[in-house]
Design a protein around this motif. Structure first.
Motif, PDB file in Angstrom:
ATOM      1  N   UNK A 305       0.326  -1.468   0.219  1.00 43.45           N
ATOM      2  CA  UNK A 305       0.030  -0.403  -0.690  1.00 43.45           C
ATOM      3  C   UNK A 305       1.121   1.187  -0.068  1.00 43.45           C
ATOM      4  N   UNK A 306       0.010   2.273  -0.483  1.00 45.91           N
ATOM      5  CA  UNK A 306       0.753   3.554  -0.782  1.00 45.91           C
ATOM      6  C   UNK A 306       0.769   4.912   0.945  1.00 45.91           C
ATOM      7  N   UNK A 307       2.061   4.077   1.499  1.00 51.07           N
ATOM      8  CA  UNK A 307       1.508   4.313   3.379  1.00 51.07           C
ATOM      9  C   UNK A 307       2.878   5.785   3.387  1.00 51.07           C
ATOM     10  N   UNK A 308       3.737   6.151   2.153  1.00 50.76           N
ATOM     11  CA  UNK A 308       4.679   6.788   2.104  1.00 50.76           C
ATOM     12  C   UNK A 308       4.292   8.136   0.936  1.00 50.76           C
ATOM     13  N   UNK A 309       3.947   9.434   0.682  1.00 50.61           N
ATOM     14  CA  UNK A 309       4.136   9.916   0.158  1.00 50.61           C
ATOM     15  C   UNK A 309       2.970  10.186  -1.452  1.00 50.61           C
ATOM     16  N   UNK A 310       1.601   9.142  -0.781  1.00 51.10           N
ATOM     17  CA  UNK A 310       0.489   8.993  -1.111  1.00 51.10           C
ATOM     18  C   UNK A 310       0.574  10.594  -2.479  1.00 51.10           C
ATOM     19  N   UNK A 311       0.288  11.766  -2.124  1.00 52.56           N
ATOM     20  CA  UNK A 311       0.304  12.418  -3.781  1.00 52.56           C
ATOM     21  C   UNK A 311       1.576  12.396  -4.791  1.00 52.56           C
ATOM     22  N   UNK A 312       2.366  12.637  -4.412  1.00 52.29           N
ATOM     23  CA  UNK A 312       3.213  12.018  -5.071  1.00 52.29           C
ATOM     24  C   UNK A 312       2.973  11.198  -6.324  1.00 52.29           C
ATOM     25  N   UNK A 313       3.241  10.438  -5.466  1.00 49.43           N
ATOM     26  CA  UNK A 313       3.241   8.803  -6.479  1.00 49.43           C
ATOM     27  C   UNK A 313       2.032   9.017  -7.374  1.00 49.43           C
ATOM     28  N   UNK A 314       0.732  10.137  -7.115  1.00 50.64           N
ATOM     29  CA  UNK A 314      -0.475   9.914  -7.904  1.00 50.64           C
ATOM     30  C   UNK A 314       0.268  11.480  -9.032  1.00 50.64           C
ATOM     31  N   UNK A 315       1.095  12.067  -8.892  1.00 48.69           N
ATOM     32  CA  UNK A 315       1.314  12.983  -9.819  1.00 48.69           C
ATOM     33  C   UNK A 315       2.832  11.990 -11.063  1.00 48.69           C
ATOM     34  N   UNK A 316       3.593  11.195 -10.053  1.00 46.11           N
ATOM     35  CA  UNK A 316       4.082  10.144 -11.043  1.00 46.11           C
ATOM     36  C   UNK A 316       3.585   9.444 -12.227  1.00 46.11           C
ATOM     37  N   UNK A 317       1.460   9.158 -11.600  1.00 49.20           N
ATOM     38  CA  UNK A 317       1.413   8.089 -12.201  1.00 49.20           C
ATOM     39  C   UNK A 317       0.020   8.902 -13.245  1.00 49.20           C
ATOM     40  N   UNK A 318       0.222   9.562 -13.232  1.00 49.63           N
ATOM     41  CA  UNK A 318      -0.618  10.455 -14.227  1.00 49.63           C
ATOM     42  C   UNK A 318       0.615  11.273 -15.363  1.00 49.63           C
ATOM     43  N   UNK A 319       1.811  11.488 -15.348  1.00 45.64           N
ATOM     44  CA  UNK A 319       2.672  12.008 -16.223  1.00 45.64           C
ATOM     45  C   UNK A 319       3.154  10.679 -17.105  1.00 45.64           C
ATOM     46  N   UNK A 320       2.719   9.737 -16.515  1.00 44.15           N
ATOM     47  CA  UNK A 320       3.238   8.289 -17.348  1.00 44.15           C
ATOM     48  C   UNK A 320       2.241   7.784 -18.196  1.00 44.15           C
ATOM     49  N   UNK A 321       0.879   8.404 -16.822  1.00 47.47           N
ATOM     50  CA  UNK A 321      -0.104   8.162 -18.527  1.00 47.47           C
ATOM     51  C   UNK A 321      -0.796   8.977 -19.330  1.00 47.47           C
ATOM     52  N   UNK A 322       0.062  10.170 -19.118  1.00 40.67           N
ATOM     53  CA  UNK A 322       0.223  10.862 -20.341  1.00 40.67           C
ATOM     54  C   UNK A 322       1.488  10.480 -21.634  1.00 40.67           C
TER      55      UNK A 322
END
Length: 434
Positions: A305-322
């Motif tokens: 699970x994303x226990x640390x810095x989930x917000x940063x992981x979300x931004x990374x996922x969106x950029x990878x999506x693009x």
């Protein structure tokens, strides 16, 4: 994001899932009065999600290929998404109140029953020869209205099924139910459509009926909250709550705009038929590919699970999506397109799990239905309205150019949101921070 979005070549079932799944569902109530003693509440919830999502994915493939076969128009494809979005937009404030005031299981069961009726009408119209583009739009709007009530009811059901401490992990597994369905659903829908459109619609009818019957048997750990009187303040309380939580607002809006501009799902019939020359079965495989990647992502997140810095992981996922969207838009190879969509789905699921976990962990249960309704509106805007946007831009510039522009817009939005919502970027936990 949307979408909504994830699978692998091997589906996960409640009886064969990894140990963490068994541990998760093992702590839930056993509900001995139900006639299925070997199934825990979460396992039933998971199976119900699979059936409902499987039905909708098959129906989406059939509707998309059917409307394109009738019209040969990218704009007409976009109108199917618009027809599903408009009821959701109009009913947002109503469905949240309903989900918070009535039995959420019964709401979901009724909605899935109505979707079953719509699929049966699709089959009847196909076999009877009176199906047409306007009929498809009307029935798509009916499905959209039913899902407008179903989505917040089902989303707010999960905290009553598992303990709060396991909610993040349960969210990942629940998301895997959608992704498992998105593997089999589109491929099965494309295969059945190749046999005949009526066969695909009949399969949707049966699956919706099974989902409607199954959801009403899910026992809950918590009792329903007493109904509060409906006031103007309570109607808009979900919107006000989200506005007061910059982390939740940032996550929802990031997911909305990224998928709104970056989603290519509505254009897959064009790519399958005109760019990749893959036919209905190829369309089903393309729609399944992103779910394959997303299922792999959800299984990973369920174990880690994303226990640390989930917000940063979300931004990374969106950029990878693009980036994955750009690769798909440039590809003329069916294999490369499949892998690009798998990568797209795997990156998208990070945003899905973070967004759902933030909503469920930071929202009081008595207003979870209203907040989930607003969340569903954001999802519907990004998915269904995104399909309309994709159809319009593809009609202007062509399908491949529209996808490339969308991929660039997704990356630009992620970078902009890092500055607009620093609270989301810096958040250290999915739980509310003091």
């Amino acid at each position: 994001m949307k979408t909504p979005p994830a699978d692998t070549s091997e589906q996960v079932s409640p009886t064969t899932a990894p140990d963490s799944f068994d541990k998760l569902v093992g702590d839930a109530d056993r509900a001995p009065e139900i006639s299925l003693p070997r199934q825990t509440p979460f396992q039933r919830f998971w199976c119900t999600r699979v059936l409902s999502s499987l039905s909708f994915q098959m129906l989406a493939v059939a509707m998309g290929w059917h409307i394109y076969a009738l019209t040969h128009s990218a704009f007409a494809l976009g109108l199917v998404g618009l027809a599903q979005f408009l009821p959701m937009f109009v009913l947002t404030l109503v469905v949240g109140q309903v989900a918070d005031r009535y039995d959420r299981r019964r709401i979901a069961s009724i909605c899935q029953g109505l979707e079953c009726v719509a699929a049966a009408l699709f089959a009847w119209g196909t076999f009877g020869g009176w199906i047409s583009a306007p009929v498809i739009y009307v029935l798509a709007a009916c499905v959209g209205a039913a899902r407008a009530f179903e989505s917040p009811a089902v989303a707010s059901l999960l905290p009553g099924v598992v303990p709060r401490a396991q909610l993040s992990q349960a969210t990942a597994w629940a998301t895997s139910a959608n992704q498992a369905a998105q593997i089999g659903g589109p491929a099965l829908g494309g295969l059945l459509y190749g046999i005949g459109p009526g066969a695909a619609y009949l399969a949707c009818t049966l699956s919706f009926a099974l989902a409607s019957a199954a959801v009403s048997t899910i026992p809950l750990r918590t009792k329903p909250v007493p109904r509060a009187p409906v006031t103007l303040e309570s109607v808009f309380s979900g919107v006000r709550f989200i506005r007061s939580q910059p982390v939740i607002l940032g996550a929802l809006s990031l997911d909305l705009f990224a998928v709104l501009f970056g989603g290519a799902t509505a254009l897959l019939p064009i790519f399958a038929r005109d760019v990749l020359h893959a036919g209905p079965l190829g369309l089903g495989l393309l729609r399944s590919a992103s779910a394959v990647g997303a299922l792999g992502g959800t299984i990973w997140l369920a174990h880690f699970p994303l226990r640390k810095r989930p917000g940063a992981a979300m931004f990374g996922g969106v950029i990878a999506f693009g980036i994955a969207t750009l690769v798909f838009g440039l590809s003329h190879s069916f294999i490369v397109s499949l892998f690009a969509l798998m990568a797209l789905g795997a990156s998208d699921v990070i945003s899905v799990v973070v967004r759902l976990s933030l909503v469920q962990l930071r929202t009081p249960d008595e207003m979870l239905g209203r907040v989930s309704a607003v969340n569903s509106l954001f999802i519907g805007t990004s998915n269904q309205l995104g399909e309309f946007e994709s159809g319009v831009t593809a009609g202007w510039w062509g399908a491949q150019t529209a996808v490339l522009i969308g991929g660039c817009a997704t990356i630009a939005i992620a970078l902009l949101w890092m500055r607009l919502f620093p609270e989301l970027r810096r958040t250290r936990s999915l739980e509310r921070e003091e």
